[in-house]
Write a protein that holds these residues in place. Structure first.
Motif, PDB file in Angstrom:
ATOM      1  N   VAL A  85       0.761  -1.159   0.038  1.00 42.58           N
ATOM      2  CA  VAL A  85      -0.108   0.009  -0.011  1.00 42.58           C
ATOM      3  C   VAL A  85       0.916   1.231   0.144  1.00 42.58           C
ATOM      4  O   VAL A  85       1.968   1.382   0.772  1.00 42.58           O
ATOM      5  CB  VAL A  85      -1.005  -0.057   1.407  1.00 42.58           C
ATOM      6  N   SER A  86       0.515   2.205  -0.873  1.00 42.47           N
ATOM      7  CA  SER A  86       1.195   3.524  -0.977  1.00 42.47           C
ATOM      8  C   SER A  86       1.676   4.038   0.274  1.00 42.47           C
ATOM      9  O   SER A  86       0.964   4.193   1.066  1.00 42.47           O
ATOM     10  CB  SER A  86       0.738   4.411  -2.047  1.00 42.47           C
ATOM     11  N   ASN A  87       2.989   4.414   0.432  1.00 37.26           N
ATOM     12  CA  ASN A  87       3.453   5.332   1.464  1.00 37.26           C
ATOM     13  C   ASN A  87       3.768   6.514   1.383  1.00 37.26           C
ATOM     14  O   ASN A  87       3.964   7.246   2.136  1.00 37.26           O
ATOM     15  CB  ASN A  87       4.594   4.506   2.328  1.00 37.26           C
ATOM     16  N   ALA A  88       3.251   7.048   0.162  1.00 35.59           N
ATOM     17  CA  ALA A  88       3.250   8.470  -0.037  1.00 35.59           C
ATOM     18  C   ALA A  88       2.287   9.218   0.453  1.00 35.59           C
ATOM     19  O   ALA A  88       0.793   8.786   0.510  1.00 35.59           O
ATOM     20  CB  ALA A  88       3.104   8.866  -1.709  1.00 35.59           C
ATOM     21  N   TYR A  89       2.343  10.699   0.920  1.00 39.53           N
ATOM     22  CA  TYR A  89       1.196  11.655   1.337  1.00 39.53           C
ATOM     23  C   TYR A  89       0.456  11.987  -0.009  1.00 39.53           C
ATOM     24  O   TYR A  89       1.125  12.617  -0.581  1.00 39.53           O
ATOM     25  CB  TYR A  89       1.894  12.804   2.165  1.00 39.53           C
ATOM     26  N   MET A  90      -0.806  11.921   0.003  1.00 39.70           N
ATOM     27  CA  MET A  90      -1.664  12.146  -0.983  1.00 39.70           C
ATOM     28  C   MET A  90      -1.771  13.773  -1.239  1.00 39.70           C
ATOM     29  O   MET A  90      -1.825  14.217  -2.473  1.00 39.70           O
ATOM     30  CB  MET A  90      -3.066  11.390  -1.073  1.00 39.70           C
ATOM     31  N   ASP A  91      -1.728  14.162  -0.277  1.00 41.77           N
ATOM     32  CA  ASP A  91      -2.051  15.730  -0.037  1.00 41.77           C
ATOM     33  C   ASP A  91      -0.714  16.574  -0.428  1.00 41.77           C
ATOM     34  O   ASP A  91      -0.898  17.779  -0.335  1.00 41.77           O
ATOM     35  CB  ASP A  91      -2.675  16.238   1.163  1.00 41.77           C
ATOM     36  N   LEU A  92       0.334  15.987  -0.417  1.00 38.87           N
ATOM     37  CA  LEU A  92       1.441  16.605  -0.695  1.00 38.87           C
ATOM     38  C   LEU A  92       2.035  16.408  -2.212  1.00 38.87           C
ATOM     39  O   LEU A  92       1.530  15.443  -2.805  1.00 38.87           O
ATOM     40  CB  LEU A  92       2.461  16.373   0.221  1.00 38.87           C
ATOM     41  N   SER A  93       2.859  17.318  -2.652  1.00 39.29           N
ATOM     42  CA  SER A  93       3.334  17.009  -4.127  1.00 39.29           C
ATOM     43  C   SER A  93       4.372  16.017  -4.188  1.00 39.29           C
ATOM     44  O   SER A  93       5.032  15.498  -3.099  1.00 39.29           O
ATOM     45  CB  SER A  93       4.298  18.220  -4.653  1.00 39.29           C
ATOM     46  N   VAL A 133      -0.005  14.387  -5.109  1.00 36.03           N
ATOM     47  CA  VAL A 133       0.230  12.948  -5.480  1.00 36.03           C
ATOM     48  C   VAL A 133      -1.363  12.417  -5.865  1.00 36.03           C
ATOM     49  O   VAL A 133      -1.591  11.608  -6.593  1.00 36.03           O
ATOM     50  CB  VAL A 133       0.799  12.137  -4.248  1.00 36.03           C
ATOM     51  N   LYS A 134      -2.469  13.237  -4.793  1.00 30.87           N
ATOM     52  CA  LYS A 134      -3.705  12.530  -5.256  1.00 30.87           C
ATOM     53  C   LYS A 134      -4.039  12.723  -6.525  1.00 30.87           C
ATOM     54  O   LYS A 134      -5.187  11.825  -6.989  1.00 30.87           O
ATOM     55  CB  LYS A 134      -4.731  13.002  -3.994  1.00 30.87           C
TER      56      LYS A 134
END
Ligand SMILES: Nc1ncnc2c1ncn2[C@@H]1O[C@H](COP(=O)(O)OP(=O)(O)OP(=O)(O)O)[C@@H](O)[C@H]1O
Ligand SMILES: [Mg+2]
Length: 309
Positions: A85-93, A133-134
């Motif tokens: 499962v993605s570990n990137a923050y969706m609300d950040l670039s 990222v979202k």
């Protein structure tokens, strides 16, 4: 040769579920290693133990000779992880995600900027780096988390189903990149359901089923070890009972596949003649007849069938 990963009698229980049940294997330095199994086999659980996210119930894991239980930090410095499962923050670039990840790894700003730029260009994300990222497509998100994992310049890269749900071109690109990373000397630990992917990419494969190892071998050897899985697909002009075909010499198993029958045998050449005789005796016409050599998918299904783990 140094082992990049050494797993000894590893077990993980969740309540009374044995998610991982006493498995042992080694991955050589520089190897492209595949970890295959059906849903719920224990792949993600194993990766999470190997990467120090959860603790094992018992057993030992060494990453380049560092015990993951006792020297977690040293071990973690050597690895990059692409989780299920993605570990990137969706609300950040994408860019800010890279900055966060790089800071976690303790990179200096100048180096972090340069490496982030290089990776994002390489993975065709640089022009979108300032977007949240979202708003990325699934393939872009996946490429970003690979970039994030590579900031660590890992010696071992763990990938948990990196191409799952991606289209052909994203899958192709990601496979190509992983191959290049491996050519540069990085050890690859890849989990996948995708037989084709494993067959194309891995030097050695472990097949895990219900927490236990069902097979360890190279893709080609795995195919060879299942000579029994050679088969003939035949379609008659009338529906025939499986049992009557069973009694022919050399038949190991019979399966109905749509309007055809798949007959497993170690002697496909001879069985063709028996089938022709059989058709004649029963006044049947053979509409189509093909012989099949086993695919890795056949091996996998055979090894992971209920009760065969
Ligand atoms: N945190 C948890 N708590 C309880 N059970 C768990 C937990 N994590 C995993 N399991 C169970 O352990 C078993 C193995 O799960 P795991 O996620 O490792 O399988 P997997 O091979 O990665 O499957 P998939 O292909 O679906 O990703 C399953 O029965 C699962 O339900
Ligand atoms: Mg999983």
């Amino acid at each position: 040769m140094i082992n990049a990963i050494k797993v000894e009698q590893l077990t993980k229980k969740f309540g009374n579920i044995n998610a991982v049940d006493n498995i042992s294997f080694e991955v050589k330095k520089g190897e492209f290693f595949g970890f295959l199994g059906p849903n719920g086999a224990g792949k993600t659980t194993t990766i999470r133990i190997l990467t120090g996210i959860i603790n094992a119930t018992s057993g030992k894991v060494s990453i380049m000779n560092h015990d993951i239980g006792r020297h977690k930090l040293e071990a973690k410095k050597l690895m990059g992880v692409i989780p299920e499962v993605s570990n990137a923050y969706m609300d950040l670039s994408g860019w800010i995600n890279m900055m966060f990840q790089g800071e976690l790894y303790g990179l200096h700003r100048k180096e972090l900027y340069a490496l982030s730029k290089e990776l994002l260009i390489d993975f065709d994300l640089y022009s979108r780096k300032d977007q949240k990222v979202k708003f990325y497509s699934k393939g872009m998100k996946q490429r970003l988390i690979i970039c994030m994992a590579l900031l660590n310049r890992p010696e071992i890269l763990f990938l948990d189903e990196p191409t799952s749900g991606l289209d052909v071109s994203s899958t192709f690109m990601i496979r190509e990149k992983i191959r290049n990373i491996n050519s540069g000397g990085t050890t690859i630990f890849l989990t996948t359901h995708n037989m084709e992917e494993a067959s194309q990419m891995c030097e050695r494969i472990v097949i895990i089923n219900k927490g236990r190892i069902a097979a360890v071998n190279s893709p080609e050897n795995l195919k060879l070890t299942v000579k029994k899985l050679q088969s003939i697909i035949v379609a008659f002009d009338r529906d025939m009972d499986k049992k009557s075909v069973y009694s022919l010499p050399g038949v190991k198993d019979v399966e109905k596949v749509g309007d055809k029958m798949r007959i497993f045998t170690e002697i496909p050449g001879e069985l063709v003649f028996h089938l022709v005789d059989f058709a004649r005796e029963n006044d049947l016409k053979i509409l189509t007849l093909n012989t099949l050599t086993p695919s890795l998918e056949d091996v996998f299904l055979k090894l992971t069938k209920e009760g065969n783990g």
